[in-house]
Design a protein around this motif. Structure first.
Motif, PDB file in Angstrom:
ATOM      1  N   THR A 194      36.342  20.425 -11.140  1.00 53.39           N
ATOM      2  CA  THR A 194      35.578  21.559 -10.672  1.00 53.39           C
ATOM      3  C   THR A 194      34.105  21.175 -10.709  1.00 53.39           C
ATOM      4  O   THR A 194      33.762  20.058 -11.109  1.00 53.39           O
ATOM      5  CB  THR A 194      35.871  22.832 -11.500  1.00 53.39           C
ATOM      6  N   TYR A 195      33.227  22.077 -10.294  1.00 52.02           N
ATOM      7  CA  TYR A 195      31.835  21.692 -10.074  1.00 52.02           C
ATOM      8  C   TYR A 195      30.895  22.776 -10.568  1.00 52.02           C
ATOM      9  O   TYR A 195      31.238  23.964 -10.589  1.00 52.02           O
ATOM     10  CB  TYR A 195      31.584  21.436  -8.570  1.00 52.02           C
ATOM     11  N   THR A 220      39.426  24.047  -8.307  1.00 53.06           N
ATOM     12  CA  THR A 220      39.308  22.600  -8.415  1.00 53.06           C
ATOM     13  C   THR A 220      39.491  21.912  -7.075  1.00 53.06           C
ATOM     14  O   THR A 220      40.153  22.429  -6.163  1.00 53.06           O
ATOM     15  CB  THR A 220      40.331  22.034  -9.410  1.00 53.06           C
ATOM     16  N   PHE A 221      38.905  20.743  -6.992  1.00 51.48           N
ATOM     17  CA  PHE A 221      39.049  19.866  -5.829  1.00 51.48           C
ATOM     18  C   PHE A 221      39.381  18.482  -6.379  1.00 51.48           C
ATOM     19  O   PHE A 221      38.583  17.888  -7.097  1.00 51.48           O
ATOM     20  CB  PHE A 221      37.755  19.829  -5.021  1.00 51.48           C
ATOM     21  N   ASP A 222      40.585  17.997  -6.066  1.00 55.97           N
ATOM     22  CA  ASP A 222      41.068  16.714  -6.587  1.00 55.97           C
ATOM     23  C   ASP A 222      40.962  16.661  -8.115  1.00 55.97           C
ATOM     24  O   ASP A 222      40.556  15.645  -8.695  1.00 55.97           O
ATOM     25  CB  ASP A 222      40.305  15.551  -5.965  1.00 55.97           C
ATOM     26  N   GLY A 223      41.297  17.775  -8.767  1.00 53.51           N
ATOM     27  CA  GLY A 223      41.361  17.810 -10.219  1.00 53.51           C
ATOM     28  C   GLY A 223      40.068  18.115 -10.929  1.00 53.51           C
ATOM     29  O   GLY A 223      40.065  18.302 -12.144  1.00 53.51           O
ATOM     30  N   LEU A 257      35.011  18.215   0.719  1.00 53.69           N
ATOM     31  CA  LEU A 257      34.304  18.625  -0.496  1.00 53.69           C
ATOM     32  C   LEU A 257      33.074  19.459  -0.152  1.00 53.69           C
ATOM     33  O   LEU A 257      32.765  20.436  -0.850  1.00 53.69           O
ATOM     34  CB  LEU A 257      33.900  17.407  -1.321  1.00 53.69           C
ATOM     35  N   ALA A 309      30.195  17.153 -10.848  1.00 53.56           N
ATOM     36  CA  ALA A 309      31.572  17.392 -11.277  1.00 53.56           C
ATOM     37  C   ALA A 309      31.583  17.698 -12.768  1.00 53.56           C
ATOM     38  O   ALA A 309      30.836  17.086 -13.551  1.00 53.56           O
ATOM     39  CB  ALA A 309      32.439  16.175 -10.977  1.00 53.56           C
TER      40      ALA A 309
END
Length: 262
Positions: free
Chosen positions: A70-71, A65-68, A184, A47
């Motif tokens: 990014t990766y 983004t995923f749950d605020g 995810l 993350a």
């Protein structure tokens, strides 16, 4: 006397919501520009703060983004038989180890994709062609993928362009197949296009392939500085996601809309 009315304020277009994440490829048919297979993939993800990613993306895209969060992904695999324009894939020049550093993007039309910060590959001619023809940030590296018992080791040491000596070593043990990936896991792997800069414009290149066959994986070793070489903060701690896939056959090319009525 008529009173002059103030000019209306310009109305900004509403942001388009990102398209849904789907583990299945787009249904639209495609005439492939490129064909290839990706085999024995290791997916490592950390993350990162979207503010660190945003300046690294092409114009017109923002961090997905995923749950605020990014990766950043470090993905090592074996490229197999790259071919173009319907021609058979090349057995030698089209087959080589590759390791890429990638980010996750969404554009103004809500289309999700990946953005490559680097793609290390061990064949010089494909590196030169990809840099010249597709403006992809390929780099020439000394690489190997070795299988020993139940483990896979991916090694890469960069040659040029630099930074010379940037490296990665990943050792993992593939585990059980994942019957139903978590949201995810789909977000990180079910990516049906890339965004990139092409002669000063932001390009969108779709791909299709079967649904990923994903496996759990145990990370035994990770020693890398490719993420930092790509302009990102060096990962702190263990990756939040470690996955393995035996691979898929892939086609790249522009999507065509199906004809009305069939």
């Amino acid at each position: 006397m008529a009173t002059a009315r103030p000019a209306p304020e310009p109305v900004s277009p509403r942001p388009v919501a990102p398209e849904p994440v789907s583990p299945d490829p787009p249904a639209a048919p495609m005439r492939p520009l490129l064909t290839q297979s990706w085999l024995d993939l290791a997916f490592l993800h950390w993350a990162v703060d979207p503010a660190d990613v945003a300046p690294l993306l092409p114009p017109g895209t923002v961090p997905d983004t995923f749950d605020g969060a990014t990766y950043v992904g470090l993905v090592a695999f074996r490229m197999y038989r790259v071919g173009g324009f319907g021609l058979p894939g090349l057995p030698y020049l089209g087959t080589f180890p590759e390791t890429n550093v990638r980010l996750y993007s969404v554009d103004e039309r809500g289309r999700r994709g990946v953005v490559f910060r680097s793609l290390d590959a061990s064949r010089l001619i494909p590196v030169l062609v990809a840099r010249a023809a597709f403006r992809l940030p390929y780099v020439w590296s000394r690489m190997d993928i070795a299988r020993s018992g139940g483990t896979l080791a991916y090694t890469s040491v960069r040659r040029r362009p630099g930074p010379r000596g940037a490296r990665s070593r990943i050792v993992l043990r593939p585990g059980e197949a994942i019957e139903e990936p978590a949201p995810l896991e789909d977000f990180l792997t079910a990516r049906w296009a890339l965004h990139g800069s092409f002669f000063g414009r932001t390009a969108y290149l779709p791909n299709v392939h079967p649904r990923w066959p994903l496996h759990r994986a145990e990370l035994l070793e990770c020693d890398e500085d490719l993420v930092a070489a790509g302009g990102l903060p060096a990962p702190a701690g263990e990756p939040v996601s470690v996955l393995y896939s035996p691979g898929v056959a892939v086609r790249f090319g522009p999507q065509r809309r199906p004809r009305a009525g069939g």
